[in-house]
Write an enzyme that holds these catalytic residues in place. Structure first.
Site, PDB file in Angstrom:
ATOM      1  N   GLY A 374      -0.890  70.506 -31.582  1.00  0.00           N
ATOM      2  CA  GLY A 374       0.416  70.165 -32.159  1.00  0.00           C
ATOM      3  C   GLY A 374       0.533  70.264 -33.656  1.00  0.00           C
ATOM      4  O   GLY A 374       0.760  71.343 -34.211  1.00  0.00           O
ATOM      5  N   GLY A 397      -1.879  69.669 -25.944  1.00  0.00           N
ATOM      6  CA  GLY A 397      -2.503  68.784 -24.964  1.00  0.00           C
ATOM      7  C   GLY A 397      -3.622  69.471 -24.195  1.00  0.00           C
ATOM      8  O   GLY A 397      -4.681  68.886 -23.960  1.00  0.00           O
TER       9      GLY A 397
END
Ligand code: AMP
Length: 416
Positions: A374, A397
């Site tokens: 991210g 993730g």
């Protein structure tokens, strides 16, 4: 099956891509990185002469049709990127006719998979922990299989190239693979590249190996930190999560971000690092402010003596100098998470410096550098250095779970 060894001529391939691209308020794509990321796989299928069916999710419609999250909005972008007109099927669960009509060299995009609750397979409208939930869960698992079977019926080959959702056991990312034999399912090129980069740090790292873990919370990265302790020589912990480690050791952190319940775990990490001979490198001083705002006056305090009313916002020159030495001497570098509130211009300096050091080690020391998860991707892009590191991961993730040492369901489904 390996995608390089497969000739798609005469085949119809259904490909799970990650077209979860950001849109502006008018439904225009603001960043097409994810579309471009899938192109090598998609172009190979088309240039072999195969028929191409693409499927993806967008956003979180939670099982309901939502025009704002329609993949119909990106058909033109996908057509332009592929260089062929892309047809659109308005319902992923009812696209049999469109799929059957598709010829070699043609491309079809299915509507957002998550308009169907079966894609994620989570029971809707029932509370977790109730007896109804278990029943609903079992029913949903059956419906998910049916949905996956339907998607599988559109094609005779399945390709998973959606690294961003590889850590999810969804209909299109994992369950669908059960309906194809080993010779007719495979990972796409993007997925292969991502896994190769992760293996280069987890399995084939050259030493010294340094991990830089920043970001806001220890809780979201504890698994990553623990797994890395067995692999790295240096572990730099910066950003918001560092203050939990300092407080756990008795330091005064003012009103800096921290998680009290994670303090015992932080002490465990410190102890384990010592036992394993890992050089755990926390900040020594930090740039603080009295409010969380870009214009707040800044002051540097030793990391263990932040006065009440002040909070740590960015890495100080002293901490950066320590980290720089370590990073520049490294042969393998993994970077996840900013070392300060980099979204605020006045507190972005430390994160920008880290980006520079990682790029410099890659260039001058021949280090293999993997940046992912991210915000670190946003950070490396912000400082314009994405092309100066070895690999920038597209999956937040998924990358973190792989680094934790977990098997990704999307990968396991292809391999079984
Ligand atoms: P994560 O998603 O856990 O990688 O966290 C990224 C976020 O951590 C970014 O939005 C940063 O602004 C934030 N962050 C980094 N350092 C700090 C800090 N010292 N205080 C508050 N937030 C921080």
């Amino acid at each position: 099956m390996n995608i390089n060894d497969f000739n798609f001529a005469g085949h119809k391939a259904i490909v799970r891509v990650d077209f979860n691209v950001p849109l502006d308020e008018n439904g225009h794509v603001t960043d097409d990185t994810r579309i471009r990321g899938a192109l090598p796989t998609l172009k190979k299928i088309l240039s072999d002469g195969g028929a191409l069916i693409m499927m993806s999710h967008m956003g979180k419609p939670k099982g309901k049709v939502n025009a704002k999250l329609s993949l119909g909005q990106i058909v033109k972008n996908v057509s332009d990127a592929l260089g062929v007109p892309v047809k659109f099927a308005k319902d992923a669960g009812n696209a049999g006719e469109e799929a059957a009509a598709l010829k070699g060299g043609e491309a079809l995009l299915l509507e957002n998979l998550r308009f169907h609750a079966e894609e994620e397979g989570k029971p809707v409208g029932v509370e977790k922990g109730t007896p109804e939930y278990d029943k609903a869960k079992a029913e949903m698992a059956d419906r998910q299989k049916e949905f996956a079977k339907k998607l599988a019926s559109y094609a005779d080959v399945y390709v998973n190239d959606a690294f961003g959702t590889a850590h999810r056991k969804h209909a299109s990312t994992a369950v669908i693979a059960d309906y194809f034999d080993k010779d007719h399912k495979m990972l796409g090129f993007l997925m292969e590249k991502e896994l190769h980069a992760i293996n280069s740090v987890l399995k084939n790292a050259q030493h010294p190996f340094t991990a830089i873990i920043g970001g806001s919370k220890v809780s979201s990265k504890l698994g990553v930190i623990k797994n890395l302790l067995d692999k790295v020589d240096n572990l730099i912990i910066g950003g918001g999560m560092g203050y939990t480690f300092i407080k756990a050791q008795g330091g005064k952190i003012g009103m800096s971000l921290h998680e009290d319940d994670l303090m015992p775990e932080a002490l465990n990490v410190i102890k384990a690092a010592k036992e394993k001979g890992v050089n755990l490198c926390l900040s020594v001083a930090t740039v603080c402010a009295q409010e969380f705002s870009n214009d707040a006056p800044r002051k540097v305090f030793p990391i263990t003596q932040i006065p009440d009313g002040w909070e740590g916002m960015d890495a100080s020159e002293e901490s950066l100098a320590n980290w720089k030495k370590i990073i520049l001497a490294s042969k393998t570098i993994l970077w996840n998470g900013p070392v300060g509130v980099f979204e605020l211009e006045n507190f972005a300096h430390g994160t920008g410096e880290i980006a520079k050091y990682v790029a410099q080690a890659t260039k001058e020391n021949g280090a293999f550098s993997l940046v992912g998860g991210g915000d670190s991707v946003a950070a490396i892009n912000k400082f314009g250095l994405a092309d100066q590191v070895s690999y920038v991961s597209t999956g937040g993730g998924a990358m973190l779970e792989a680094i934790e040492g977990k098997v990704l369901p999307g990968v396991a489904a292809i391999e079984k």
